[in-house]
Design a protein around this motif. Structure first.
Motif, short mmCIF file in Angstrom:
data_model
loop_
_atom_site.label_atom_id
_atom_site.label_comp_id
_atom_site.label_asym_id
_atom_site.label_seq_id
_atom_site.Cartn_x
_atom_site.Cartn_y
_atom_site.Cartn_z
N TRP A 258 0.77 -1.19 -0.20
CA TRP A 258 0.05 0.00 0.01
C TRP A 258 0.95 1.12 0.02
CZ3 TRP A 258 -4.28 -0.87 -1.94
CH2 TRP A 258 -5.08 -1.74 -1.70
N SER A 259 2.29 1.15 -0.22
CA SER A 259 2.97 2.46 -0.31
C SER A 259 2.65 3.21 -1.30
CB SER A 259 4.40 1.88 -0.26
OG SER A 259 5.04 1.25 -1.42
N THR A 260 2.22 2.70 -2.44
CA THR A 260 1.55 3.34 -3.55
C THR A 260 0.63 4.52 -3.13
OG1 THR A 260 0.00 1.56 -3.85
CG2 THR A 260 1.93 1.60 -5.20
N TRP A 395 9.68 -7.56 -6.74
CA TRP A 395 8.60 -6.43 -7.13
C TRP A 395 8.15 -5.82 -5.89
CZ3 TRP A 395 6.48 -3.50 -10.32
CH2 TRP A 395 5.29 -2.89 -10.12
N LEU A 396 7.49 -6.26 -4.81
CA LEU A 396 7.20 -5.37 -3.67
C LEU A 396 8.54 -4.63 -3.03
CD1 LEU A 396 4.35 -7.45 -2.17
CD2 LEU A 396 4.17 -5.43 -3.62
N GLY A 397 9.52 -5.10 -3.08
CA GLY A 397 10.71 -4.66 -2.39
C GLY A 397 11.18 -3.42 -3.05
N LEU A 398 11.48 -3.81 -4.43
CA LEU A 398 11.87 -2.68 -5.31
C LEU A 398 10.97 -1.45 -5.27
CD1 LEU A 398 14.30 -1.99 -7.11
CD2 LEU A 398 13.00 -2.63 -9.12
N VAL A 399 9.70 -1.63 -5.67
CA VAL A 399 8.61 -0.68 -5.63
C VAL A 399 8.63 -0.06 -4.18
CG1 VAL A 399 6.24 -0.42 -5.28
CG2 VAL A 399 7.17 -1.63 -7.26
N GLY A 400 8.65 -0.69 -3.19
CA GLY A 400 8.66 -0.06 -1.69
C GLY A 400 9.82 1.08 -1.45
N GLY A 401 10.98 0.62 -1.82
CA GLY A 401 12.16 1.51 -1.70
C GLY A 401 12.00 2.71 -2.56
N LEU A 402 11.63 2.60 -3.77
CA LEU A 402 11.68 3.94 -4.65
C LEU A 402 10.39 4.67 -4.02
CD1 LEU A 402 12.22 2.34 -8.24
CD2 LEU A 402 13.52 4.03 -6.72
N LEU A 403 9.34 4.23 -3.66
CA LEU A 403 8.10 4.99 -3.41
C LEU A 403 8.06 5.55 -1.77
CD1 LEU A 403 4.94 2.77 -4.53
CD2 LEU A 403 6.11 4.87 -5.72
N GLY A 404 8.84 4.61 -0.97
CA GLY A 404 9.46 5.23 0.19
C GLY A 404 10.15 6.46 0.26
N THR A 405 11.19 6.52 -0.88
CA THR A 405 12.02 7.43 -1.14
C THR A 405 11.24 8.98 -1.34
OG1 THR A 405 13.72 6.19 -1.58
CG2 THR A 405 13.85 8.55 -2.25
N VAL A 406 10.26 8.77 -2.32
CA VAL A 406 9.27 10.00 -2.56
C VAL A 406 8.64 10.32 -1.30
CG1 VAL A 406 7.41 10.74 -4.21
CG2 VAL A 406 9.16 9.19 -5.15
N ALA A 407 8.02 9.55 -0.60
CA ALA A 407 7.26 9.85 0.51
C ALA A 407 8.16 10.56 1.64
CB ALA A 407 6.69 8.75 1.34
#
Length: 506
Positions: A258-260, A395-407
């Protein structure tokens, strides 16, 4: 053309009502490089989503097949049901915090995520986080649509027979591709009607899906004469040294689920009647629903083990075991409603706004939704869900890292630097205070690069289990890879505050 705005906020005060702000009277924003009707602030009169609307939104989004399968993925990795449910519950409590922080700007200013990102990244620079979020959403849209199409394929095959034996196209029966395409078209037809149609759909979809899941539980418990032995199965990992190397990357993966939405939740909260509605609605809707749904999936699967001698984690495959026509039709409608509910809300709304932000003069909300649908197919989502390792860790690990950075950057800018005070007209005005260097805030870009490298630079895969080297892309960062979302958020927040603090902001 350029926007026509009052020369200073003091010349024409921005109307504010109970902590909610709208554009000053007489403001005309006509620069179509940065403005269209979908990106403009929602007027106060149209901000009327209530606590129930937000809770229903989350109930509708959380009750879907991938959410159901989260517990099964963790059990497949060696956890017992208690460890799996604990991991999912903790992840959703953690991700609720950035969800509420970024969601605050929605009811206050009526702006979507890409416009909020202009304050920190610049009017042009906001396209960087917007396109990252859009790309992730397109992939998720494809994944959910593929899973929904599979569900329809299985249930219709049970009703009519012979579907699985149809001739193959691209390695799959053509009947499966047909279900996929029909489901894809149905989703886009609903979202094409706009956000108000989405609100009405979520209001009735949420209770319907809950009833459907409870019916499945009652059915399997009745056939089992009680729940089966799965609840007594011990963890293969224990709670010691074998557990934690699986727990932390799994926790980050569950947060990434849900980090998206922790980025683009303003796309929804901008319609909120106030902060209380979005705070209580999300708090009541997200962590409680996800935890209860995880428990429900475990209980139903436990019953299936007692009935069939093997755990059936996929709710569609389990529903297909019945020979009752009414039961099959009810399961089919439930799968349709559940998958549409999450997909159009979580994975179409955001990229529609994000793509509109990229080229407002060419792309509106509806056009962006159609582009999302096409890209979601081209990504070939069936490849991303082949194994738990690929789905959760890669998939979820890579996505989470990038989206956490933006957040981290959004939260630092909005809460720590600006203290929630934005110049609303300037968010649409080139040459204003959010123009920075030719539309780019280079400090935000630097913080994004720093946080992103730390978050995903150590990404690694076991031999034959994923696309990354065993020692990590950047070997000395490998120890950080299991904590990608937290590392990305924390690092980018600290770097952004360090580069920005002390400078005049507004």
């Amino acid at each position: 053309m350029t926007a026509t705005v009052p020369p200073t906020p003091s010349d024409s005060p921005i109307p504010e009502q109970a902590g909610r702000v709208e554009l000053p009277p007489g403001t005309v924003l006509t620069d179509n490089r940065f403005v269209n009707d979908d990106l403009l602030p929602v007027p106060l009169a149209r901000r009327r989503w209530t606590t129930y609307n937000f809770a229903a939104l989350w109930v509708g989004m959380a009750h879907n097949i991938p959410s159901w399968l989260l517990a099964s993925g963790l059990v497949a990795l060696g956890m017992d049901w208690k460890q799996a449910v604990f991991t999912i519950a903790l992840a959703n409590v953690i991700v609720l915090a950035p969800m509420l922080l970024t969601g605050h700007a929605g009811p206050k200013y009526g702006i979507p995520f890409p416009v909020l990102a202009r304050a920190s990244f610049g009017l042009r620079g906001a396209n960087l986080p917007a396109l990252i979020r859009a790309g992730v959403a397109c992939a998720w849209f494809g994944i959910q649509t593929w899973i929904g199409g599979q569900g329809i394929f299985v249930l219709l095959g049970k009703l009519f027979g012979g579907w699985a034996e149809a001739s193959e196209v691209g390695g799959q029966p053509w009947t499966l591709w047909m279900c996929f395409v029909l489901f894809w078209a149905l989703e886009l037809a609903i979202i094409y009607r706009g956000m108000e149609a989405l609100r009405r759909f979520e209001n009735w979809a949420a209770p319907f899906v809950i009833v459907g899941a409870l019916v499945l539980l009652v059915w399997v418990a009745n056939k089992a004469g009680g729940l089966g032995p799965l609840l007594d199965q011990p963890s293969r990992l224990g709670w010691g040294a074998d557990f934690w190397p699986v727990f932390f990357p799994s926790l980050m993966g569950m947060i990434a689920f849900w980090s998206t939405l922790s980025l683009n939740i303003p796309d929804f909260t901008r319609f909120g009647a106030g902060q209380r509605a979005q705070v209580w609605g999300q708090t009541l809707g997200l962590p409680t629903t996800m935890t209860l749904f995880a428990l429900l999936s475990v209980f139903v699967t436990s019953g299936s083990q007692a009935v069939y001698g093997a755990a059936v984690w996929d709710p569609v495959a389990l529903a297909a075991r019945t020979d009752n026509v009414f039961g099959l039709l009810f399961a089919l409608v439930t799968v349709l409603v559940a998958t549409i509910s999450v997909n159009i809300a979580a994975n179409v709304v955001s990229p529609a706004y994000d793509l509109a932000n990229l080229a407002p003069r060419l792309i509106n909300f509806r056009t962006g939704a159609l582009v999302t649908g096409v890209v979601g197919v081209l990504i070939m989502p069936w490849k991303l869900t082949e194994t738990p390792e690929l789905y959760i860790f890669t998939w979820l690990g890579l996505v989470g890292g990038l989206l956490g950075t933006v957040a981290g950057i959004l939260i630092a800018d909005y809460w720590l630097i600006r203290r929630t005070v934005l110049d609303l007209p300037a968010l649409y005005t080139p040459g204003g205070r959010y123009w920075y260097t030719s539309g780019w805030n280079l400090r935000a870009v630097a913080a994004f690069v720093a946080g992103g490298v730390l978050a995903v630079g150590g990404s690694h895969s076991a031999p034959g289990k994923g696309p990354f080297p065993e020692d990590g892309l950047i070997p000395f960062l490998k120890p950080l890879a299991d904590y990608g979302w937290a590392v990305g958020l924390g690092a980018s927040l600290v770097v952004y505050v360090g580069l920005t603090a002390g400078r005049r902001r507004g």
